[in-house]
Motif scaffolding. Structure first.
Motif, PDB file in Angstrom:
ATOM      1  N   LEU A  45      34.384  56.478  23.043  1.00 22.54           N
ATOM      2  CA  LEU A  45      34.493  55.360  22.109  1.00 22.54           C
ATOM      3  C   LEU A  45      34.013  55.794  20.729  1.00 22.54           C
ATOM      4  O   LEU A  45      33.076  56.582  20.609  1.00 22.54           O
ATOM      5  CB  LEU A  45      33.658  54.175  22.602  1.00 22.54           C
ATOM      6  N   LYS A  46      34.616  55.245  19.708  1.00 23.84           N
ATOM      7  CA  LYS A  46      34.279  55.646  18.347  1.00 23.84           C
ATOM      8  C   LYS A  46      33.055  54.921  17.798  1.00 23.84           C
ATOM      9  O   LYS A  46      32.217  55.524  17.113  1.00 23.84           O
ATOM     10  CB  LYS A  46      35.478  55.385  17.427  1.00 23.84           C
ATOM     11  N   ASN A  47      32.933  53.638  18.087  1.00 20.96           N
ATOM     12  CA  ASN A  47      31.988  52.814  17.336  1.00 20.96           C
ATOM     13  C   ASN A  47      30.610  52.533  17.926  1.00 20.96           C
ATOM     14  O   ASN A  47      29.697  52.209  17.165  1.00 20.96           O
ATOM     15  CB  ASN A  47      32.642  51.465  17.013  1.00 20.96           C
ATOM     16  N   PRO A  48      30.389  52.581  19.239  1.00 20.09           N
ATOM     17  CA  PRO A  48      29.081  52.156  19.754  1.00 20.09           C
ATOM     18  C   PRO A  48      27.867  52.829  19.126  1.00 20.09           C
ATOM     19  O   PRO A  48      26.854  52.160  18.871  1.00 20.09           O
ATOM     20  CB  PRO A  48      29.185  52.462  21.249  1.00 20.09           C
ATOM     21  N   VAL A  49      27.923  54.131  18.873  1.00 19.99           N
ATOM     22  CA  VAL A  49      26.773  54.790  18.240  1.00 19.99           C
ATOM     23  C   VAL A  49      26.570  54.251  16.829  1.00 19.99           C
ATOM     24  O   VAL A  49      25.433  54.016  16.398  1.00 19.99           O
ATOM     25  CB  VAL A  49      26.953  56.323  18.230  1.00 19.99           C
ATOM     26  N   ASN A  50      27.660  54.032  16.102  1.00 21.41           N
ATOM     27  CA  ASN A  50      27.547  53.427  14.770  1.00 21.41           C
ATOM     28  C   ASN A  50      26.968  52.022  14.863  1.00 21.41           C
ATOM     29  O   ASN A  50      26.096  51.640  14.069  1.00 21.41           O
ATOM     30  CB  ASN A  50      28.922  53.354  14.101  1.00 21.41           C
TER      31      ASN A  50
END
Length: 233
Positions: A45-50
């Motif tokens: 996934l692209k966004n969870p860390v952001n």
């Protein structure tokens, strides 16, 4: 009716913690555990860390002592949740748990998936993921009063072929300790989008409104709901 009114009151108290200028603002110590999982070998996934990074910064701004971890493995997630519970029990302050990443429900039970999860069949879920009940149990054991759980974890299930009995999205949690407020990125049994920008639509809307001075609780969540609806259709 009395129980319903109490639940409504607790929701308003919980939401008020997001706005220091609110009438319900409290001087109690605030402790948060923020986890963002993006680096999955299956279904990255692209966004969870952001999302988690930005949420941790916002919570610090709002007076929380924040435990923050990006892409933890199974054992790390287990240890983080246990330490979070220990800190809550020591301080008896307000607790907040935020999770962004893959989540899955089996038989009405929710599980959070660590980045190293290896799930080839349904029985692997129990040993390769974190049961959401663990967070609830730590909060109940802490007996600290008010707790808040924010779950931005209703993305598409990357293990759908391996786990045929998995339902869409997350189940609505009905066994939470008293004085616990739970917020989801979408409705029960529904899937939320990861988002095309830096953040998911839900976390993005929260971040844009959580620290606005003078914004009432109802207006804040109306803005969040409207923002998410506009962005996702």
């Amino acid at each position: 009716m009395k129980t319903l009114l109490m639940r409504i009151l607790l929701v308003f108290v919980a939401l008020a913690l997001f706005n220091p200028s609110s009438l319900f603002a409290t001087p109690e110590r605030r402790i948060a555990l923020v986890i963002g999982n993006s680096a999955y070998s299956s279904g990255p996934l692209k966004n969870p860390v952001n999302d988690a990074t930005d949420m941790a910064a916002m919570l610090k701004k709002l007076g929380f002592s924040v435990m923050f971890k990006k892409n933890p493995k199974l054992q790390e997630m287990d240890e983080l949740i246990r330490e979070f519970g220990s800190q809550l029990k020591k301080t008896r302050g307000v607790g907040l748990f935020y999770y962004a990443g893959h989540g899955i429900q089996i038989g009405g039970v929710n599980y959070f998936l660590p980045v190293n999860a290896r799930i080839e069949k349904e029985s692997d879920i129990r040993f390769q993921s974190v049961n959401a009940d663990m967070v609830l149990a730590e909060m109940e054991n802490a007996d600290n009063g008010l707790n808040i759980i924010i779950l931005d974890a209703c993305r598409d299930n990357p293990f759908a072929r391996s786990v045929r009995n998995a339902a869409r999205g997350l189940a609505i949690i009905s066994n939470a300790p008293s004085e616990t407020f739970i917020s989801y990125s979408t409705g029960g049994n529904q899937v939320a989008r990861d988002g095309d920008g830096r953040n998911s639509p839900y976390t993005k809307a929260l971040l844009e409104n959580m620290d606005k001075p003078g914004l009432s609780i109802s207006n804040m969540f109306m803005k969040v709901r409207g923002k998410v609806k506009k962005e996702t259709g």
